[in-house]
Motif scaffolding. Structure first.
Motif, short mmCIF file in Angstrom:
data_model
loop_
_atom_site.label_atom_id
_atom_site.label_comp_id
_atom_site.label_asym_id
_atom_site.label_seq_id
_atom_site.Cartn_x
_atom_site.Cartn_y
_atom_site.Cartn_z
N ASN A 82 42.47 93.00 25.08
CA ASN A 82 41.90 93.70 23.92
C ASN A 82 41.40 92.77 22.84
N ALA A 83 42.23 91.78 22.49
CA ALA A 83 41.85 90.88 21.41
C ALA A 83 40.59 90.10 21.79
N LYS A 84 40.53 89.68 23.07
CA LYS A 84 39.35 88.95 23.52
C LYS A 84 38.13 89.86 23.52
N VAL A 86 37.51 92.20 21.42
CA VAL A 86 37.01 92.28 20.05
C VAL A 86 36.23 91.02 19.71
N GLU A 87 36.77 89.88 20.15
CA GLU A 87 36.09 88.61 19.87
C GLU A 87 34.69 88.62 20.51
#
Lengths: 440, 358
Positions: A82-84, A86-87
């Motif tokens: 998920n965090a990737k 967003v990035e």
């Protein structure tokens, strides 16, 4: 050293120059691809995004783009994280500001993280078959599109299929819902509960913890319960394990029916003989008998521009699904150009309008050579799903065989659930819903 | 020459006890803050804020939390991500259930909730230590994630267990742009980092270090082990909890329990190992290294690939990235097992003697 690299540098310079010239010469429709080819679900991503990219190239090669507008894309690897995601989204956002096709994340988690952001940046998010499923209500979620089908509608369609198979009634029957204990697995429960109340069958819920390669206890329970059917919401390694476990406790696979994440070749082939007879929902058929798939292989791979390294994946369920996602996206671009000017690239905002006003009927699908690759789709402001239909397919040991026509879930039962949930979301977030009757 | 203390005399206790006793450090820190608060918002792009700076600060805060526990108090923990999850869900629930509660108050409450949970899972530390304790805190990791999935009340009966955070309103002003969110996160992180720096210099911090170095000796000189250890767990979880709340509200906007996985706990642990165990600054350096290096490689590798005409796909880049990353971690730990913070310290010492080393 330098000497060796000279040709490479020269080639790079020339190709850069050519690319910049092309950019001046033709309009380009940019597709931000937040995809994954490594990580836990990498093999699924390879087939899906391979199909997606192949179709974009196919449109470029076959008809020189949509009304002369070339389809371009840039990939960013999320590894299903998920965090990737967003990035990656933030990285591609700048490029997408000029022109943007729908964003397919193929991940519920990443979609959830992007829903608010994409609405703010006016970039349309397409979640084909997954969700946030209450985004079906476009008055609250103008930029999110759970197209074709949602988990709830799919569960409802599966119940309908079982009902038809069972002589029109499920009263007094027992159905086990065996699911991946995560957001994905839980989404269908609310729909199944509603169906159970309506059709008077007993629903037994059995969760499986991630990743699901140990299901002994669950299948023991299933053997005790002696259900009439098992509705199966599995994922990744959990699927083949379930099939093998079913074989071990001698539960007939013909009575097991899975969601669309459990019905690809990647799921059944590793299970071997145990998978024979198993059924799963899908919204596209497998195989190269679909004209457009055969044509892609001829045109795109013939020109050496194919995206897949492993050509054996062409025609698999997930590959065809990637193509169907691209067909729908490109049709949206076509639709948008009708309104905003032919031969011009669409901005995200314009693509959003197009996605909300899609009308792809069977005749159009036939022209595209994509019969059965998608059900008919007609979207509107208050229905971002546009179809709600799935087919049921059965694994015969070597290939997937469709065993039903398009089945639509019980819309009258399920869609109000979405509206209620969307309403709650709007309240939490302080969103004033659009008035859909005023949309054109 | 640049870093010379000569001529800086301290004539009061206050002067001797300030956080940064050397003038160059003070100037450096102030300059850094000015750049962070004024310079960066003027020049950085939206991508930098929402994809790099905000997550960097949030993870630095979480690493700081773990560093208090592991670096200063010597208690190994593998549950940092779980405490972040507690913070994220607590902040969401405080906002949801208490009408009109200011967001900053719910961040503090989220930290306190996490601290409470942290104390609970810190109890085993009174009996076991080292690797055994690490395994005990692993229970926190699994239990909390399970708990958040199991009880739908915690996610306001969301069918999928995913929560979508409320709007950020501070003093009637809604924070929407990445710059505003960045400034909010930065302010919180700066305040908490300075607080941590002070805390580890105080009697509490010295007690932590005494326990870390040898708990038997510490108890002999009159340090009560139980309150000291539990306080370390509470403070550490408080920091992680606030980081989790910021992660949910200022970075992702929506989180699911599975997002706070063991993998994330490991990531935070690697941050303090690479950055420097037992160093406030190390937490920041480690977070920067772990978060920024993959992004840097992700952008740099395709560029080089194109330059040299290599056939790279995005998957290959991803694989190379993982390999390079692993190799660099090994390299760093062999060259400097005490982490990046120690390298910085050595640099400072060299600068002090420069240009006449002896």
């Amino acid at each position: 050293m330098i000497k060796n690299f000279k040709p490479a540098i020269a080639a790079a310079a020339v190709s850069l120059a050519m690319m910049s010239q092309m950019a001046v010469a033709a309009e380009e429709q940019f597709f931000p691809l937040i995809d994954y080819r490594v990580g836990p679900y990498g093999s699924n991503g390879q087939a899906f995004y391979g199909g997606f990219i192949d179709y974009l190239n196919y449109v470029n090669l076959k008809e020189k783009g949509v009304n002369g507008v070339q389809m371009t894309y840039e990939e960013c690897e999320t590894e299903y994280n998920n965090a990737k995601g967003v990035e990656c989204y933030e990285r591609l956002k700048g490029k997408a500001a000029k022109s943007a096709g729908p964003l397919h994340t193929m991940s519920t988690g990443i979609s959830y993280a992007l829903i608010d952001k994409s609405a703010q940046d006016k970039l349309p998010l397409a979640m084909m078959g997954y969700g946030r499923t209450d985004a079906v209500d476009g008055s609250v979620f103008p930029y999110a599109f759970p197209l074709v089908t949602t988990y709830q509608m799919q569960a409802s369609a599966i119940v309908k299929f079982l009902k038809d198979k069972n002589g029109g009634s499920l009263a007094g029957k027992k159905i086990v819902y065996l699911y991946h204990d995560s957001a994905y697995g839980k989404e269908a429960i609310v729909a199944l509960n509603a169906e159970a109340a309506l059709n008077k069958f007993e629903l037994v819920q059995i969760p499986v913890a991630h990743p699901g390669n140990e299901q002994g206890a669950q299948w023991l329970k299933i053997r005790q319960e002696k259900p009439d059917f098992v509705i199966f919401w599995g994922w990744g390694v959990m699927n083949q394990t379930a099939l093998k476990a079913a074989q071990k406790v001698a539960f007939p696979r013909e009575k097991m029916i899975g969601s669309w994440w459990t019905g690809s070749e990647e799921d059944v082939i590793p299970a071997g003989e145990a998978a024979k007879g198993y059924m799963a929902a899908t919204w596209n058929v497998a195989g190269k008998q679909v004209p457009v798939i055969a044509d892609i292989e001829k045109v795109v791979y013939g020109a050496g521009k194919g995206n897949l390294q492993d050509k054996a994946k062409i025609g698999t369920i997930l590959y065809n699904r990637g193509v169907s996602a691209a067909v729908l996206s490109v049709e949206a671009i076509r639709k948008g150009q009708e309104k905003y000017g032919k031969g011009k690239a669409l901005t995200g905002e314009q693509t959003r309008w197009a996605l909300e006003n899609l009308n792809i009927n069977d005749a159009r699908l036939k022209v595209l050579g994509a019969t059965d690759l998608l059900p008919e789709i007609k979207t509107s402001c208050d229905n971002h799903e546009g179809s709600g239909k799935v087919k049921i397919q059965q694994w015969d040991g070597a290939k997937w065989v469709p065993v039903s026509g398009w089945i639509e879930g019980n819309k009258a039962l399920i869609h109000p659930l979405f509206q209620a949930s969307a309403k709650q979301y709007a309240k939490e977030k302080g969103i004033t819903p659009r008035d859909c009757s005023k949309e054109k | 020459m640049l870093y010379r203390e000569a001529g800086q005399f301290k004539t009061t206790y206050a002067a001797d006890q300030q956080i940064f006793p050397i003038r160059q450090d003070r100037i450096g820190v102030i300059a850094l803050l000015v750049v962070a608060f004024i310079g960066v918002p003027l020049f950085a792009s939206e991508y930098w804020f929402s994809a790099i700076l905000i997550p960097f600060l949030i993870f630095a805060l979480a690493a700081l939390g773990l560093n208090v526990l592991t670096g200063y108090a010597g208690q190994l923990s593998l549950g940092s991500a779980a405490f972040m999850a507690v913070g994220a869900y607590a902040a969401y629930n405080f906002q949801l259930r208490i009408e009109g509660i200011p967001i900053l108050v719910s961040f503090i409450c989220a930290g306190l909730t996490a601290a409470g949970v942290g104390i609970l899972f810190g109890l085993p530390s009174l009996r076991i230590k080292g690797f055994y304790l690490a395994v005990a805190t692993l229970a926190a990791q699994f239990f909390i994630v399970w708990c958040l999935t199991k009880f739908p009340w915690l996610s306001n009966n969301s069918s999928s267990g995913v929560i979508s955070t409320q709007r950020l309103i501070i003093f009637g002003h809604e924070l929407t742009t990445p710059v505003e969110k960045y400034l909010l996160v930065l302010s919180i992180v700066v305040v908490m980092a300075l607080a941590a720096k002070n805390m580890v210099r105080s009697a509490t911090g010295r007690a932590w270090m005494a326990v870390r170095d040898m708990d038997v000796a510490a108890s002999v000189i009159g340090i009560k082990l139980m309150p000291t250890k539990l306080l370390a767990f509470a403070v550490s979880s408080f920091y992680c909890g606030v980081a989790g709340a910021l992660y949910a509200f200022c970075y992702l906007g929506s989180v699911e329990p599975d997002g706070f996985s063991l993998e994330m706990s490991f990531k935070i642990l690697f941050m303090i190992i690479i950055g420097g165990v037992g160093s406030i600054m190390g937490s920041f350096l480690g977070a920067a290294f772990i978060l920024l290096l993959p992004i840097f490689l992700d952008i740099a590798l395709p560029f080089f690939a194109e330059l040299f005409g290599l056939p790279f796909s995005s998957a290959t880049v991803s694989h190379i990235q993982i390999t390079v990353f692993g190799a660099l971690i090994m390299f760093f730990l062999i060259v400097e097992p005490h982490g990046l913070a120690r390298l910085w310290q050595i640099a400072k010492e060299k600068l002090r003697l420069w240009p006449f080393p002896h």
